[in-house]
Write a protein that holds these residues in place. Structure first.
Motif, short mmCIF file in Angstrom:
data_model
loop_
_atom_site.label_atom_id
_atom_site.label_comp_id
_atom_site.label_asym_id
_atom_site.label_seq_id
_atom_site.Cartn_x
_atom_site.Cartn_y
_atom_site.Cartn_z
N SER A 73 0.85 -1.20 0.00
CA SER A 73 0.00 0.00 0.00
C SER A 73 0.89 1.25 0.00
O SER A 73 0.85 2.06 0.94
CB SER A 73 -0.91 -0.01 1.23
OG SER A 73 -0.12 -0.13 2.42
N ASP A 80 -3.99 1.92 -5.91
CA ASP A 80 -4.97 1.33 -6.83
C ASP A 80 -5.63 0.11 -6.20
O ASP A 80 -4.97 -0.70 -5.54
CB ASP A 80 -4.27 0.94 -8.13
CG ASP A 80 -5.27 0.55 -9.22
OD1 ASP A 80 -5.78 -0.58 -9.16
OD2 ASP A 80 -5.52 1.39 -10.10
N ASP A 81 -6.94 -0.04 -6.43
CA ASP A 81 -7.69 -1.15 -5.84
C ASP A 81 -7.22 -2.51 -6.31
O ASP A 81 -7.42 -3.52 -5.63
CB ASP A 81 -9.18 -0.99 -6.15
CG ASP A 81 -9.82 0.16 -5.38
OD1 ASP A 81 -9.16 0.69 -4.46
OD2 ASP A 81 -10.96 0.54 -5.71
N PRO A 85 -6.81 -3.99 -2.41
CA PRO A 85 -8.26 -4.10 -2.58
C PRO A 85 -9.04 -3.13 -1.70
O PRO A 85 -8.68 -2.93 -0.53
CB PRO A 85 -8.55 -5.56 -2.19
CG PRO A 85 -7.26 -6.27 -2.44
CD PRO A 85 -6.18 -5.29 -2.12
N ALA A 86 -10.09 -2.54 -2.26
CA ALA A 86 -10.88 -1.55 -1.53
C ALA A 86 -11.44 -2.12 -0.23
O ALA A 86 -11.49 -1.43 0.80
CB ALA A 86 -12.02 -1.04 -2.42
N LYS A 89 -8.89 -1.97 2.38
CA LYS A 89 -8.73 -0.61 2.89
C LYS A 89 -9.74 -0.36 4.00
O LYS A 89 -9.41 0.23 5.04
CB LYS A 89 -8.92 0.41 1.77
CG LYS A 89 -7.86 0.35 0.67
CD LYS A 89 -8.17 1.31 -0.45
CE LYS A 89 -7.17 1.19 -1.59
NZ LYS A 89 -7.49 2.08 -2.73
N SER A 151 -9.66 -11.08 -4.88
CA SER A 151 -8.89 -10.05 -5.57
C SER A 151 -7.76 -10.66 -6.37
O SER A 151 -7.31 -11.78 -6.09
CB SER A 151 -8.32 -9.05 -4.55
OG SER A 151 -7.36 -9.69 -3.72
#
Length: 219
Positions: A73, A80-81, A85-86, A89, A151
């Protein structure tokens, strides 16, 4: 007059909170949430066997013949996702929020030896309430984490069969269970704050206060 009241149950509550906080912190920082299958890397003069792993925001893999652990990260929540991965987050946010709240209750736990109330509210009941909130935050983050198993990052590690709540060729690492222990201890600590409050307001404590003692230590 300030009375310093130290009870065995109060110290146990503080230690319980400390263990819960440290367990959650360890889970958040370590990249051992998902354990990939063992891999073999053939180099010029050596053969290296290693096990790649991934955490919430970091990973361990083989780079230049050495096991390297570090964050992926690099731009924080702006990463970027596909890389971060969102849903992870959100997982990081909720666990970090719960950890912050638990840290505040640690401070209030130390303060409770001298101060029993904040704005006329019992420091123990306030701490117990926000510990429950911390537990909800941490468990929310842990529930969100498996949603990210589908993901691209996890599929590269665990195979194309990896999907939300299914790890394919990988296994759940000890960090996930460490976080679960943190959640359980957080809720237990929040409940035990009631016991700690009763110990501080017990009749034995009041007897010592009436005798004029300012430092009161009880088992």
């Amino acid at each position: 007059m300030c009375y310093v009241i130290v009870t065995g149950r109060g110290i146990f509550w503080l230690l319980l909170n400390l263990v819960a906080t440290m367990s959650t912190l360890l889970a958040l920082l370590t990249p051992k949430w998902v354990i990939g299958p063992m891999k073999i890397k053939n180099l010029e003069n050596d053969t290296i066997i290693y096990t790649p792993t991934v955490g919430i925001y970091n990973r361990c893999t083989l780079i230049n013949g050495r096991n390297h652990c570090g964050p992926f990260s690099l731009e924080g929540f702006a990463t970027d996702d596909v890389v971060f991965p969102a849903v992870w987050k959100a997982c990081f946010f909720f666990i970090a929020l719960g950890l912050t709240i638990n840290s505040l209750t640690l401070i209030s736990g130390v303060m409770s030896f001298c101060f029993r109330a904040i704005c006329r509210k019992s420091i123990f009941s306030l701490s117990g309430t926000i510990q429950a909130l911390a537990g909800v935050c941490i468990i929310s983050g842990m529930v969100l984490y498996p949603w990210g198993w589908g993901s691209p990052r996890v599929q590269r590690l665990c195979g194309p069969d990896a999907s939300p709540f299914s790890l394919g060729d990988c296994t759940v690492g000890w960090a996930f269970y460490c976080g679960a222990v943190g959640v359980i201890l957080t809720f237990i600590s929040g409940t035990f704050s009631i016991v700690a409050e009763k110990a501080v307001s017990s009749e034995k404590v009041q007897q010592h206060i009436r005798k004029g003692k300012t430092l009161i230590c009880l088992p």
